[in-house]
Motif scaffolding. Structure first.
Motif, PDB file in Angstrom:
ATOM      1  N   PHE A   1      58.311  33.715  12.072  1.00 61.01           N
ATOM      2  CA  PHE A   1      57.023  33.428  11.491  1.00 61.01           C
ATOM      3  C   PHE A   1      56.191  33.282  12.873  1.00 61.01           C
ATOM      4  CE2 PHE A   1      59.645  32.064   8.152  1.00 61.01           C
ATOM      5  CZ  PHE A   1      59.129  32.923   6.815  1.00 61.01           C
ATOM      6  N   THR A   2      55.087  34.158  12.911  1.00 57.83           N
ATOM      7  CA  THR A   2      54.152  33.948  13.913  1.00 57.83           C
ATOM      8  C   THR A   2      53.055  33.129  13.349  1.00 57.83           C
ATOM      9  OG1 THR A   2      52.769  35.606  13.251  1.00 57.83           O
ATOM     10  CG2 THR A   2      54.412  36.391  14.683  1.00 57.83           C
ATOM     11  N   ILE A   3      52.215  32.569  14.614  1.00 57.18           N
ATOM     12  CA  ILE A   3      51.308  31.545  13.927  1.00 57.18           C
ATOM     13  C   ILE A   3      50.186  32.401  13.000  1.00 57.18           C
ATOM     14  CG2 ILE A   3      49.183  30.589  15.081  1.00 57.18           C
ATOM     15  CD1 ILE A   3      50.477  29.246  16.853  1.00 57.18           C
ATOM     16  N   SER A   4      49.935  33.631  13.400  1.00 58.64           N
ATOM     17  CA  SER A   4      48.966  34.195  12.578  1.00 58.64           C
ATOM     18  C   SER A   4      49.448  34.300  11.048  1.00 58.64           C
ATOM     19  CB  SER A   4      48.473  35.492  12.987  1.00 58.64           C
ATOM     20  OG  SER A   4      49.635  36.250  13.384  1.00 58.64           O
ATOM     21  N   ALA A   5      50.725  34.822  10.997  1.00 58.45           N
ATOM     22  CA  ALA A   5      51.336  35.041   9.703  1.00 58.45           C
ATOM     23  C   ALA A   5      51.474  33.570   8.970  1.00 58.45           C
ATOM     24  CB  ALA A   5      52.790  35.466   9.757  1.00 58.45           C
ATOM     25  N   THR A   6      51.743  32.860   9.521  1.00 54.01           N
ATOM     26  CA  THR A   6      51.973  31.299   9.040  1.00 54.01           C
ATOM     27  C   THR A   6      50.602  30.698   8.509  1.00 54.01           C
ATOM     28  OG1 THR A   6      53.720  30.835  10.309  1.00 54.01           O
ATOM     29  CG2 THR A   6      52.840  28.936   9.132  1.00 54.01           C
ATOM     30  N   GLN A   7      49.860  30.910   9.257  1.00 53.11           N
ATOM     31  CA  GLN A   7      48.382  30.381   9.160  1.00 53.11           C
ATOM     32  C   GLN A   7      47.777  31.242   7.859  1.00 53.11           C
ATOM     33  OE1 GLN A   7      44.661  31.487  11.750  1.00 53.11           O
ATOM     34  NE2 GLN A   7      45.105  29.470  12.318  1.00 53.11           N
ATOM     35  N   LYS A   8      47.959  32.491   7.807  1.00 57.37           N
ATOM     36  CA  LYS A   8      47.484  33.299   6.717  1.00 57.37           C
ATOM     37  C   LYS A   8      48.387  33.030   5.308  1.00 57.37           C
ATOM     38  CE  LYS A   8      46.941  38.154   5.310  1.00 57.37           C
ATOM     39  NZ  LYS A   8      47.160  39.739   5.452  1.00 57.37           N
ATOM     40  N   PHE A   9      49.620  32.839   5.196  1.00 57.37           N
ATOM     41  CA  PHE A   9      50.459  32.476   4.247  1.00 57.37           C
ATOM     42  C   PHE A   9      49.997  31.242   3.662  1.00 57.37           C
ATOM     43  CE2 PHE A   9      54.288  30.282   2.209  1.00 57.37           C
ATOM     44  CZ  PHE A   9      54.491  31.458   1.229  1.00 57.37           C
ATOM     45  N   LEU A  10      49.417  30.111   4.447  1.00 56.81           N
ATOM     46  CA  LEU A  10      49.273  28.746   3.950  1.00 56.81           C
ATOM     47  C   LEU A  10      47.817  28.682   3.620  1.00 56.81           C
ATOM     48  CD1 LEU A  10      51.203  26.418   6.141  1.00 56.81           C
ATOM     49  CD2 LEU A  10      51.898  27.215   3.700  1.00 56.81           C
ATOM     50  N   ALA A  11      47.016  29.616   4.081  1.00 60.70           N
ATOM     51  CA  ALA A  11      45.632  29.746   3.549  1.00 60.70           C
ATOM     52  C   ALA A  11      45.226  30.490   2.042  1.00 60.70           C
ATOM     53  CB  ALA A  11      44.612  30.179   4.792  1.00 60.70           C
ATOM     54  N   LYS A  12      46.325  30.871   1.543  1.00 58.00           N
ATOM     55  CA  LYS A  12      46.149  31.705   0.487  1.00 58.00           C
ATOM     56  C   LYS A  12      45.615  30.947  -0.912  1.00 58.00           C
ATOM     57  CE  LYS A  12      49.716  35.171   1.112  1.00 58.00           C
ATOM     58  NZ  LYS A  12      50.955  35.628   0.465  1.00 58.00           N
TER      59      LYS A  12
END
Length: 514
Positions: free
Chosen positions: A73-84
């Motif tokens: 998990f990249t920072i951008s992917a993790t950030q996007k996933f948890l901001a849904k």
């Protein structure tokens, strides 16, 4: 960010993120089985204090957060996933408002940043140099007005066809107290969103009979320090001095409480220190065409606040058994520096911290543990556990008390970081939320027929299973001198040593070493 009145479909097809999540969960099954066996046999140390679900949660979350060069998990992917946005569902009102950008807030933050740099700091020259580089501009700041909605089903959705202003007006029909909680969510400054903290905001609104202004501040690493602090000041000014299109009437400062968990606690304290600087130096803020003096809030309520961004406290190592936050890999590390590369990380120019330039890590608006004085602060409530941040939280409470601030410190036995959010249905979480709201009600004058209540300073230790309180009365019993085992000199020495190693090692050296 889009907003939906209906919850996401439970039958949605597996996305690539779901597949990756499944791929990393399967290898954790042996660990989960071992945890279960050791708990049932009472072999593990934590089984004396926690139930099985709590112990499993801590171990599983820790396994995800533990640094690994093989992370999927990249920072951008993790950030996007948890901001849904999961949608708004249940006994809750949510109305979104966007405060307009105003350069006056940025200028006030810059003044505090420059004024609070200590000339005695070995990093002072580097700090000042970093401050002169391009700063993030002021920007529109979103927030969710949140209130409790009575008389509806647990799966109710928001009324269809209402504007955000109309949703706010409906919420206000059920708000019976003037209390407003200015809330900053946690997530290490790069994760989470007001949407993830809606259940907590709803509970605080219900218990205070007030409302919560849950801020969607800009996240790093795309928006590094001091972007979040600028957004925090804009949000506070918005409550005090509403723009023309605002939904609310001006709110008295004594009816506002800064609140936050983890990084949100840090942001609350950083904002408070900014206000101290402006007040002590008679600096007004140009806001919405007016030159204004900014008053202090009625109180500050913090859950597991992150106060030392250099990770210098001994509890960062000593309390690893009880926390899901991973212990340091070395004396000079960053968990997120080990994430795979993506469009927003590593930063350019490179740095260790996702949040802040390396030279600014020991600035008192970043590592607020180094703030010289809290004198004149409104009452403060701090909750912590047996977590990595325990030492810094306890030291901060002692420092504040020595500076004459009314402080309530609650330490929950064997509990991890932000346990009330991690175990929301536990008895400990219910007690924590009750005490949290009770403090807010006292600080804003809702305990004694509208008159401001008096916060009695004390340090409480709360047992894990029985929730029995051991209360030290502070000065009378000498309790405050026993709370934090480290002196101010020791704290400063540890942070200075960490910063010295950071300068010597450098980002390139750290990456090569790992």
């Amino acid at each position: 960010m889009s907003y939906s009145n209906t919850p996401s479909s439970a039958k949605a097809s597996l996305s690539s993120e779901n597949i990756k999540l499944l791929a990393v969960m399967v290898p954790k099954i042996p660990m989960m089985l071992k945890t279960t066996l050791f708990h049932l046999l009472r072999i593990s140390e934590t089984s004396k204090y926690l139930d099985l679900s709590q112990e499993l949660t801590i171990n599983v979350v820790r396994s995800f957060l533990t640094p690994s060069t093989k992370s999927l998990f990249t920072i951008s992917a993790t950030q996007k996933f948890l901001a849904k946005d999961p949608g708004v569902q249940g006994r809750i009102w949510v109305a979104n408002y966007v405060a307009p950008a105003d350069d006056g807030a940025q200028k006030a933050i810059v003044a505090a940043l420059e004024g609070l740099v200590s000339p005695a700091s070995p990093s002072a020259a580097d700090m000042l140099s970093a401050l002169k580089q391009e700063l993030p501009p002021s920007a529109p700041v979103e927030a969710e007005w949140t209130g409790y909605r009575a008389g509806v089903a647990k799966d109710a959705t928001l009324p269809v066809g209402l504007s955000q202003k109309e949703l706010y007006d409906e919420m206000m029909k059920e708000v019976t107290a003037p209390t407003t909680v200015l809330y900053f969510h946690g997530g290490a400054y790069w994760l989470m969103d007001p949407a993830t903290h809606r259940p907590l905001a709803q509970k605080l609104a219900k218990l205070t009979s007030g409302r919560v202004y849950n801020v969607r501040y800009r996240l790093s690493p795309r928006h590094a320090f001091p972007a979040a602090l600028i957004d925090a000041l804009v949000s506070y000014l918005t409550l005090l001095f509403p723009p023309e299109d605002a939904f609310h009437e001006p709110i008295k400062a004594e009816h506002i409480v800064f609140s936050g968990d983890s990084a949100g606690g840090n942001l609350s304290l950083s904002l408070l220190q900014t206000l101290f600087y402006l007040k002590r130096n008679n600096i007004s803020v140009f806001w919405q065409g007016q030159q204004l003096n900014v008053p202090l809030p009625g109180g500050v309520a913090l859950n597991s606040p992150w106060t030392d961004l250099t990770h210098s406290s001994p509890s960062c190592d000593n309390n690893a058994l009880f926390d899901y936050l991973p212990a340091p890999l070395s004396k000079n590390y960053t968990i997120d520096s080990l994430r795979p590369e993506c469009e927003i990380w590593p930063a350019n120019p490179p740095r260790r911290s996702v949040y802040v330039d390396d030279h600014l890590a020991d600035h008192p608006l970043v590592t607020v543990l180094l703030a010289e004085s809290w004198e004149g602060s409104p009452p403060v409530w701090i909750c912590t556990g047996w977590e990595l941040l325990a030492d810094e939280d306890k030291y901060l409470a002692c420092k504040m008390r020595r500076d004459g601030v009314p402080v309530v410190l609650e330490e929950y036995e064997a509990m991890p970081h932000c346990f009330a959010l991690i175990f929301p249905d536990s008895n400990g979480a219910r007690k924590c939320l009750g005490d949290w709201a009770d403090f807010i009600n006292t600080a804003t004058g809702q305990k004694q027929d509208g008159e401001k209540g008096e916060v009695q300073s004390c340090f409480k230790r709360i047992k894990a299973k029985t929730l029995v309180e051991e209360i030290l009365e502070g000065e009378e019993e000498g309790g405050w001198e026993k709370v934090a085992p480290y002196s101010e000199e020791e704290i400063k020495r540890r942070i200075a040593e960490r910063m010295r190693r950071a300068r010597e090692e450098g980002v390139t050296g750290l990456v090569a070493k790992l």
